[in-house]
Design a protein around this motif. Structure first.
Motif, PDB file in Angstrom:
ATOM      1  N   SER A  21       9.034  -0.650  -6.051  1.00 50.99           N
ATOM      2  CA  SER A  21       8.396  -1.365  -4.939  1.00 50.99           C
ATOM      3  C   SER A  21       8.333  -0.530  -3.669  1.00 50.99           C
ATOM      4  CB  SER A  21       9.113  -2.694  -4.676  1.00 50.99           C
ATOM      5  OG  SER A  21      10.468  -2.508  -4.335  1.00 50.99           O
ATOM      6  N   ASP A  22       9.179   0.516  -3.566  1.00 43.22           N
ATOM      7  CA  ASP A  22       9.091   1.447  -2.426  1.00 43.22           C
ATOM      8  C   ASP A  22       7.687   2.035  -2.310  1.00 43.22           C
ATOM      9  OD1 ASP A  22      11.621   1.270  -1.312  1.00 43.22           O
ATOM     10  OD2 ASP A  22      12.430   2.995  -2.402  1.00 43.22           O
ATOM     11  N   PHE A  23       7.052   2.269  -3.449  1.00 42.05           N
ATOM     12  CA  PHE A  23       5.725   2.883  -3.453  1.00 42.05           C
ATOM     13  C   PHE A  23       4.651   1.926  -2.921  1.00 42.05           C
ATOM     14  CE2 PHE A  23       8.044   5.390  -6.579  1.00 42.05           C
ATOM     15  CZ  PHE A  23       7.626   6.681  -6.315  1.00 42.05           C
ATOM     16  N   PHE A  24       4.976   0.637  -2.859  1.00 42.89           N
ATOM     17  CA  PHE A  24       4.011  -0.368  -2.419  1.00 42.89           C
ATOM     18  C   PHE A  24       4.118  -0.686  -0.930  1.00 42.89           C
ATOM     19  CE2 PHE A  24       3.795  -0.742  -6.888  1.00 42.89           C
ATOM     20  CZ  PHE A  24       2.665  -1.467  -7.225  1.00 42.89           C
ATOM     21  N   ILE A  25       5.138  -0.162  -0.263  1.00 37.19           N
ATOM     22  CA  ILE A  25       5.295  -0.429   1.168  1.00 37.19           C
ATOM     23  C   ILE A  25       4.034   0.040   1.907  1.00 37.19           C
ATOM     24  CG2 ILE A  25       6.584   0.165   3.259  1.00 37.19           C
ATOM     25  CD1 ILE A  25       8.172  -1.637   1.515  1.00 37.19           C
ATOM     26  N   GLY A  26       3.477  -0.844   2.714  1.00 32.98           N
ATOM     27  CA  GLY A  26       2.279  -0.516   3.473  1.00 32.98           C
ATOM     28  C   GLY A  26       0.983  -0.829   2.766  1.00 32.98           C
ATOM     29  N   LEU A  27       1.062  -1.220   1.469  1.00 29.68           N
ATOM     30  CA  LEU A  27      -0.169  -1.560   0.740  1.00 29.68           C
ATOM     31  C   LEU A  27      -0.813  -2.799   1.354  1.00 29.68           C
ATOM     32  CD1 LEU A  27      -1.892  -0.735  -1.765  1.00 29.68           C
ATOM     33  CD2 LEU A  27      -0.591  -2.442  -3.058  1.00 29.68           C
ATOM     34  N   GLU A  28      -2.117  -2.790   1.439  1.00 33.58           N
ATOM     35  CA  GLU A  28      -2.868  -3.869   2.089  1.00 33.58           C
ATOM     36  C   GLU A  28      -2.649  -5.213   1.415  1.00 33.58           C
ATOM     37  OE1 GLU A  28      -7.607  -5.094   2.761  1.00 33.58           O
ATOM     38  OE2 GLU A  28      -7.055  -3.127   1.953  1.00 33.58           O
ATOM     39  N   TYR A  29      -2.553  -6.263   2.235  1.00 31.75           N
ATOM     40  CA  TYR A  29      -2.550  -7.634   1.714  1.00 31.75           C
ATOM     41  C   TYR A  29      -3.979  -8.030   1.371  1.00 31.75           C
ATOM     42  CZ  TYR A  29      -2.106 -12.701   1.402  1.00 31.75           C
ATOM     43  OH  TYR A  29      -2.147 -14.001   0.959  1.00 31.75           O
ATOM     44  N   LYS A  30      -4.154  -8.527   0.159  1.00 33.72           N
ATOM     45  CA  LYS A  30      -5.487  -8.952  -0.263  1.00 33.72           C
ATOM     46  C   LYS A  30      -5.324 -10.157  -1.183  1.00 33.72           C
ATOM     47  CE  LYS A  30      -8.406  -5.668  -1.113  1.00 33.72           C
ATOM     48  NZ  LYS A  30      -9.179  -4.560  -1.769  1.00 33.72           N
ATOM     49  N   GLU A  31      -5.933 -11.267  -0.827  1.00 26.06           N
ATOM     50  CA  GLU A  31      -5.776 -12.480  -1.623  1.00 26.06           C
ATOM     51  C   GLU A  31      -6.925 -12.631  -2.615  1.00 26.06           C
ATOM     52  OE1 GLU A  31      -7.717 -15.396   1.814  1.00 26.06           O
ATOM     53  OE2 GLU A  31      -5.574 -15.498   1.351  1.00 26.06           O
ATOM     54  N   SER A  32      -6.715 -13.511  -3.581  1.00 23.67           N
ATOM     55  CA  SER A  32      -7.745 -13.891  -4.560  1.00 23.67           C
ATOM     56  C   SER A  32      -8.302 -12.701  -5.335  1.00 23.67           C
ATOM     57  CB  SER A  32      -8.898 -14.635  -3.864  1.00 23.67           C
ATOM     58  OG  SER A  32      -8.421 -15.768  -3.169  1.00 23.67           O
ATOM     59  N   THR A  33      -7.415 -11.825  -5.808  1.00 30.39           N
ATOM     60  CA  THR A  33      -7.878 -10.679  -6.594  1.00 30.39           C
ATOM     61  C   THR A  33      -7.967 -11.000  -8.085  1.00 30.39           C
ATOM     62  OG1 THR A  33      -5.626  -9.812  -6.759  1.00 30.39           O
ATOM     63  CG2 THR A  33      -7.004  -8.965  -4.963  1.00 30.39           C
ATOM     64  N   LEU A  34      -7.294 -12.063  -8.524  1.00 25.94           N
ATOM     65  CA  LEU A  34      -7.388 -12.432  -9.935  1.00 25.94           C
ATOM     66  C   LEU A  34      -8.690 -13.190 -10.181  1.00 25.94           C
ATOM     67  CD1 LEU A  34      -3.712 -13.456 -10.803  1.00 25.94           C
ATOM     68  CD2 LEU A  34      -4.805 -11.203 -10.834  1.00 25.94           C
ATOM     69  N   LEU A  35      -9.232 -13.040 -11.374  1.00 22.77           N
ATOM     70  CA  LEU A  35     -10.547 -13.586 -11.695  1.00 22.77           C
ATOM     71  C   LEU A  35     -10.439 -14.590 -12.836  1.00 22.77           C
ATOM     72  CD1 LEU A  35     -12.555 -10.229 -11.617  1.00 22.77           C
ATOM     73  CD2 LEU A  35     -12.359 -11.928  -9.791  1.00 22.77           C
ATOM     74  N   GLY A  36     -10.835 -15.822 -12.565  1.00 22.90           N
ATOM     75  CA  GLY A  36     -10.803 -16.875 -13.569  1.00 22.90           C
ATOM     76  C   GLY A  36     -10.429 -18.200 -12.951  1.00 22.90           C
ATOM     77  N   ASN A  37     -11.008 -19.263 -13.441  1.00 20.69           N
ATOM     78  CA  ASN A  37     -10.640 -20.618 -13.015  1.00 20.69           C
ATOM     79  C   ASN A  37     -11.007 -21.573 -14.147  1.00 20.69           C
ATOM     80  OD1 ASN A  37     -13.481 -21.215 -12.702  1.00 20.69           O
ATOM     81  ND2 ASN A  37     -13.404 -20.269 -10.675  1.00 20.69           N
ATOM     82  N   SER A  38     -10.971 -22.873 -13.854  1.00 17.99           N
ATOM     83  CA  SER A  38     -11.200 -23.852 -14.916  1.00 17.99           C
ATOM     84  C   SER A  38     -12.606 -23.795 -15.499  1.00 17.99           C
ATOM     85  CB  SER A  38     -10.927 -25.265 -14.389  1.00 17.99           C
ATOM     86  OG  SER A  38     -11.781 -25.564 -13.289  1.00 17.99           O
ATOM     87  N   SER A  39     -13.550 -23.232 -14.755  1.00 18.74           N
ATOM     88  CA  SER A  39     -14.931 -23.178 -15.239  1.00 18.74           C
ATOM     89  C   SER A  39     -15.438 -21.759 -15.482  1.00 18.74           C
ATOM     90  CB  SER A  39     -15.866 -23.883 -14.232  1.00 18.74           C
ATOM     91  OG  SER A  39     -15.761 -23.283 -12.955  1.00 18.74           O
ATOM     92  N   THR A  40     -14.596 -20.764 -15.206  1.00 20.05           N
ATOM     93  CA  THR A  40     -14.984 -19.359 -15.389  1.00 20.05           C
ATOM     94  C   THR A  40     -13.938 -18.663 -16.245  1.00 20.05           C
ATOM     95  OG1 THR A  40     -15.979 -19.341 -13.181  1.00 20.05           O
ATOM     96  CG2 THR A  40     -15.559 -17.206 -14.213  1.00 20.05           C
ATOM     97  N   ALA A  41     -14.373 -17.913 -17.233  1.00 23.78           N
ATOM     98  CA  ALA A  41     -13.449 -17.240 -18.149  1.00 23.78           C
ATOM     99  C   ALA A  41     -12.520 -16.297 -17.396  1.00 23.78           C
ATOM    100  CB  ALA A  41     -14.227 -16.480 -19.209  1.00 23.78           C
ATOM    101  N   GLU A  42     -11.267 -16.301 -17.793  1.00 21.28           N
ATOM    102  CA  GLU A  42     -10.260 -15.429 -17.187  1.00 21.28           C
ATOM    103  C   GLU A  42     -10.554 -13.975 -17.523  1.00 21.28           C
ATOM    104  OE1 GLU A  42      -6.255 -15.138 -15.200  1.00 21.28           O
ATOM    105  OE2 GLU A  42      -7.843 -16.660 -15.302  1.00 21.28           O
ATOM    106  N   VAL A  43     -10.367 -13.105 -16.523  1.00 25.08           N
ATOM    107  CA  VAL A  43     -10.476 -11.664 -16.708  1.00 25.08           C
ATOM    108  C   VAL A  43      -9.083 -11.073 -16.503  1.00 25.08           C
ATOM    109  CG1 VAL A  43     -11.496  -9.531 -15.817  1.00 25.08           C
ATOM    110  CG2 VAL A  43     -12.858 -11.633 -15.883  1.00 25.08           C
ATOM    111  N   PHE A  44      -8.700 -10.141 -17.358  1.00 23.06           N
ATOM    112  CA  PHE A  44      -7.409  -9.473 -17.218  1.00 23.06           C
ATOM    113  C   PHE A  44      -7.534  -8.428 -16.114  1.00 23.06           C
ATOM    114  CE2 PHE A  44      -4.133  -6.460 -19.220  1.00 23.06           C
ATOM    115  CZ  PHE A  44      -3.085  -7.088 -18.558  1.00 23.06           C
ATOM    116  N   VAL A  45      -6.929  -8.720 -14.968  1.00 21.38           N
ATOM    117  CA  VAL A  45      -7.117  -7.910 -13.756  1.00 21.38           C
ATOM    118  C   VAL A  45      -5.889  -7.064 -13.460  1.00 21.38           C
ATOM    119  CG1 VAL A  45      -7.386  -8.016 -11.237  1.00 21.38           C
ATOM    120  CG2 VAL A  45      -8.783  -9.492 -12.714  1.00 21.38           C
ATOM    121  N   ILE A  46      -6.133  -5.789 -13.186  1.00 20.71           N
ATOM    122  CA  ILE A  46      -5.132  -4.915 -12.575  1.00 20.71           C
ATOM    123  C   ILE A  46      -5.795  -4.376 -11.318  1.00 20.71           C
ATOM    124  CG2 ILE A  46      -3.772  -2.799 -12.769  1.00 20.71           C
ATOM    125  CD1 ILE A  46      -5.017  -4.411 -15.922  1.00 20.71           C
TER     126      ILE A  46
END
Length: 251
Positions: free
Chosen positions: A42-67
């Motif tokens: 997690s040391d490598f992640f210090i300072g990484l930008e906050y970004k919400e809603s990066t995962l893709l998929g909901n009850s009406s849209t097929a889930e995508v495996f996101v990295i």
């Protein structure tokens, strides 16, 4: 990554290359203690930008495996860290991320572990809920209908409701005798009194002798990145804490 080629995937490695991420995980895999391994990664992640809603998929849209390492919210931050600490290569990270993020590793919106306490609730699990052991007689318990708002609608449309007892340590009871039991690498959830929800925020405990910090992806407009923040300062005024501890020999 040939075994994943047929899947619907979205990969954004941000500032890293696949080789660099693999090297981080290989080096981390040599660290025996789970908490120290989590701190190292997690040391490598210090300072990484906050970004919400990066995962893709909901009850009406097929889930995508996101990295997506270009930015993280509080939950995807610990999602990636936990999967990385279980891995020694980028390919094993992909497999482990599925197990951390989804029930039985099956990629779908319905199977996604949407709630923090899901991590300890469903097998196989790489963490244990130690809230009761850490809080002792200070722990409060409340039965909740998860995913069910006060007005009877769902927090996450398309998913059902289920009952779960949530244990938490109230902030006013998080005294020195309680806090000294926390370890580096513990995953901390900020308890939410909101109906249908277990936590409002998550992060990682970092201990430096007697100083405790919360390493988390902060949505605060003054930072909007992964930061270390003094734990007492963060939890003052919050309802309380839920603690999940990583297993040294998980899964």
């Amino acid at each position: 990554m040939s075994s994943f080629a047929a899947e619907d995937m979205h990969i954004n490695l941000g500032k890293w290359t696949e080789a660099e991420l693999g090297n981080i995980m290989r080096e981390a895999s040599l660290i025996e203690d789970a908490g120290s391994r989590i701190e190292f990664i997690s040391d490598f992640f210090i300072g990484l930008e906050y970004k919400e809603s990066t995962l893709l998929g909901n009850s009406s849209t097929a889930e995508v495996f996101v990295i997506n390492f270009s930015g993280v919210d509080c939950f995807t931050f610990i999602d990636y860290i936990e999967a990385m600490r279980l891995s020694d290569s980028f390919e094993s990270f992909l497999r482990n991320l599925k197990q951390v993020r989804y029930l039985k590793g099956s990629v779908s919106f319905k199977n996604r572990k949407h709630f923090f306490t899901d991590w300890a609730e469903y097998a196989p699990s790489s963490v244990d809920d130690l809230t009761i052991q850490i809080g002792g007689g200070k722990v409060k318990s409340i039965a909740k209908a998860m995913n069910l708002k006060e007005n009877g609608t769902s927090l996450l449309p398309g998913l059902g409701s289920f009952h779960r007892t949530i244990n938490y340590i109230a902030s006013e009871d998080a005294n020195n005798s309680v806090l000294r039991k926390l370890k580096t690498g513990d995953y901390a959830g900020i308890y939410s009194p909101m109906p249908g929800l277990d936590v409002s925020h998550v992060g990682i405990i970092i201990r430096d002798q007697d100083t405790l910090s919360l390493r988390h992806a902060s949505s605060d407009r003054r930072s909007r990145k992964v930061v270390d923040q003094e734990l007492n300062e963060y939890i003052s005024g919050s309802p309380g804490l839920i603690i999940l501890r990583p297993r040294d020999n998980p899964l």
